[in-house]
Motif scaffolding. Structure first.
Motif, PDB file in Angstrom:
ATOM      1  N   LEU A 159       0.821  -1.221   0.000  1.00 13.52           N
ATOM      2  CA  LEU A 159       0.000   0.000   0.000  1.00 13.52           C
ATOM      3  C   LEU A 159       0.850   1.264   0.000  1.00 13.52           C
ATOM      4  O   LEU A 159       0.631   2.165  -0.820  1.00 13.52           O
ATOM      5  CB  LEU A 159      -0.945   0.014   1.202  1.00 13.52           C
ATOM      6  N   GLN A 160       1.811   1.365   0.909  1.00 15.37           N
ATOM      7  CA  GLN A 160       2.584   2.594   1.021  1.00 15.37           C
ATOM      8  C   GLN A 160       3.383   2.902  -0.243  1.00 15.37           C
ATOM      9  O   GLN A 160       3.375   4.050  -0.715  1.00 15.37           O
ATOM     10  CB  GLN A 160       3.511   2.545   2.234  1.00 15.37           C
ATOM     11  N   PRO A 161       4.073   1.920  -0.867  1.00 14.86           N
ATOM     12  CA  PRO A 161       4.754   2.212  -2.136  1.00 14.86           C
ATOM     13  C   PRO A 161       3.795   2.683  -3.224  1.00 14.86           C
ATOM     14  O   PRO A 161       4.145   3.544  -4.035  1.00 14.86           O
ATOM     15  CB  PRO A 161       5.389   0.864  -2.510  1.00 14.86           C
ATOM     16  N   TYR A 162       2.581   2.151  -3.218  1.00 13.48           N
ATOM     17  CA  TYR A 162       1.582   2.587  -4.202  1.00 13.48           C
ATOM     18  C   TYR A 162       1.227   4.056  -3.987  1.00 13.48           C
ATOM     19  O   TYR A 162       1.205   4.855  -4.929  1.00 13.48           O
ATOM     20  CB  TYR A 162       0.331   1.716  -4.096  1.00 13.48           C
ATOM     21  N   LEU A 163       0.953   4.423  -2.730  1.00 13.78           N
ATOM     22  CA  LEU A 163       0.607   5.822  -2.429  1.00 13.78           C
ATOM     23  C   LEU A 163       1.765   6.755  -2.748  1.00 13.78           C
ATOM     24  O   LEU A 163       1.576   7.875  -3.243  1.00 13.78           O
ATOM     25  CB  LEU A 163       0.209   5.953  -0.969  1.00 13.78           C
ATOM     26  N   GLU A 164       2.995   6.300  -2.490  1.00  9.01           N
ATOM     27  CA  GLU A 164       4.174   7.115  -2.797  1.00  9.01           C
ATOM     28  C   GLU A 164       4.341   7.304  -4.303  1.00  9.01           C
ATOM     29  O   GLU A 164       4.767   8.373  -4.756  1.00  9.01           O
ATOM     30  CB  GLU A 164       5.422   6.463  -2.199  1.00  9.01           C
ATOM     31  N   SER A 165       3.989   6.285  -5.083  1.00  8.14           N
ATOM     32  CA  SER A 165       4.086   6.420  -6.540  1.00  8.14           C
ATOM     33  C   SER A 165       3.111   7.462  -7.066  1.00  8.14           C
ATOM     34  O   SER A 165       3.407   8.176  -8.025  1.00  8.14           O
ATOM     35  CB  SER A 165       3.828   5.067  -7.221  1.00  8.14           C
TER      36      SER A 165
END
Length: 399
Positions: A159-165
């Motif tokens: 989830l967090q890498p997705y939001l950061e992208s």
């Protein structure tokens, strides 16, 4: 009604269909493609910044743009991104009412409606439930985005890498703007429907091209359609779509997206507006969807028996580099059967739609083969033009 104003991020298919139906078409559009300009009586370019979010547009600015045409419009038709916007003045706005749009756009409310109707739909979760659900799941914007921002999460850690992208792309989506659903495997499809307050009638069943590798590197990007989609579940899809459109009280041209799983069709969402399949539906059946939409708001469904029964494809080609469209590129592109033609001087960007390749034929294989041939031709034209201009960029193509 004669003078019609279409307002949206991408209006080409609606404007050109309206022209073919004999209307005087005007547009406020973010792209103002070459072929849209040829179909419209007049156009104004829409400026919303990088976000393509209608909420960034000041109502007074939109009023000024509408008045600057100096034309007495008979109606406004909202297109992509403007389905729920409040328009100034007293002009008729040919769209679905606010309550119907809310029921469609609120994914949680929509899921509850489908459960009450005993219609198949992926289980939908809140982000707060990610610790207790079974993976993989699909995460996506609650509002439409052409699939560009859809991703599969294989664990909570994704989830967090997705939001950061999204942050890196300057996409202003908060956690509450996202939804999570069970990730299902199947063939994406849609049903195109024309409806009045009393009746809903299927025009066509379409295959959807999603994340097609020879068109894009974006995993779930919308890449076009093939019409018709032949499936043993056609009657079931038709009945579900018509029942759902009537239940929602939708009017005009509306569509229901499905995923054809091994257990049968599952409803993904409803598009309460003109759909991207408009081109292939018209090419395949010979119907004019714009005219049918206009008649539906008069309370009539006047769909003729299809004058054509052929396969049709629209394949949306995405850019694989940042690229300025030169006169030579545009001239070469126009040698093929295409739509959404960029203008000379337009800057096309990586992983954004570049143009749409069209084809017709006697089978799915034939139209896909022709579309692939045109895509290869356009890719080669882009590479040749780049090498002649001495561009330092050396990314490889993907076809």
């Amino acid at each position: 009604m004669k003078n019609i104003l279409v307002i949206g991020f991408s209006t080409r298919n609606i404007v050109c269909s309206g022209k073919r139906a004999g209307y005087n078409m005007f547009a406020i559009d973010a792209f103002c493609d070459h072929d849209m300009l040829e179909c419209a009586k007049a156009t104004i370019k829409l400026h919303t910044g990088e976000s393509f979010d209608a909420r960034n547009i000041e109502p007074c600015s939109l009023t000024e743009q509408i008045e600057s045409f100096g034309t007495e419009f008979d109606a406004i038709i909202p297109a992509s991104g403007f389905e729920t916007m409040e328009f100034p003045g007293s002009l008729p706005v040919l769209r679905n009412d606010h309550d119907s749009m809310e029921q469609v756009s609120d994914k949680s409310r929509f899921a509850k409606l489908l459960r009450s109707l005993d219609l198949p739909h992926p289980q939908t979760y809140a982000l707060s439930e990610l610790e207790s659900i079974t993976y993989p799941v699909m995460i996506k914007p609650a509002c439409a985005g052409g699939g560009i921002f859809n991703r599969v999460l294989y664990s909570q850690n994704d989830l967090q890498p997705y939001l950061e992208s999204l942050d890196k792309l300057h996409i202003s989506l908060k956690k509450e703007d996202m939804i999570v659903q069970d990730y299902l495997i199947g063939t994406p499809a849609s049903v195109s429907v024309i409806s009045t307050e009393d009746e809903a009638r299927t025009v066509a069943i379409n295959e959807q091209l999603i994340g097609t590798p020879w068109l894009t590197k974006v995993p779930f990007a919308y890449c076009g359609n093939v019409t018709p989609f032949i499936t043993p579940y056609a009657d079931q899809m038709k009945n579900i779509a018509e029942e759902l459109i009537k239940e929602l009280g939708l009017i005009g041209s509306n569509g229901v997206d499905f995923l054809m799983t091994r257990d049968g069709p599952v409803i993904i969402e409803v598009n309460a507006r003109f759909q991207g399949s408009l081109d292939t539906v018209e090419m395949s059946t010979g119907s004019n969807i714009f005219e049918a939409h206009m008649q539906a708001f008069e309370g009539n469904i006047r769909l003729k028996e299809p004058s054509k029964r052929q396969y049709a494809a629209r394949a949306i080609l995405y850019g694989n580099r940042d690229k300025e469209i030169t006169s030579n590129i545009q001239r070469k592109i126009l040698e093929r059967y295409i739509a959404d033609v960029p203008k000379t001087g337009d800057m096309m960007h990586i992983d954004e739609p570049l143009t749409s390749v069209l084809s017709t034929g006697r089978s799915r294989g034939e139209v896909i083969s022709e579309a692939k041939s045109s895509v290869m031709f356009i890719r080669e034209c882009l590479e040749v033009d780049t090498s002649r201009r001495g561009s330092p960029r050396t990314e490889s193509t993907y076809v």
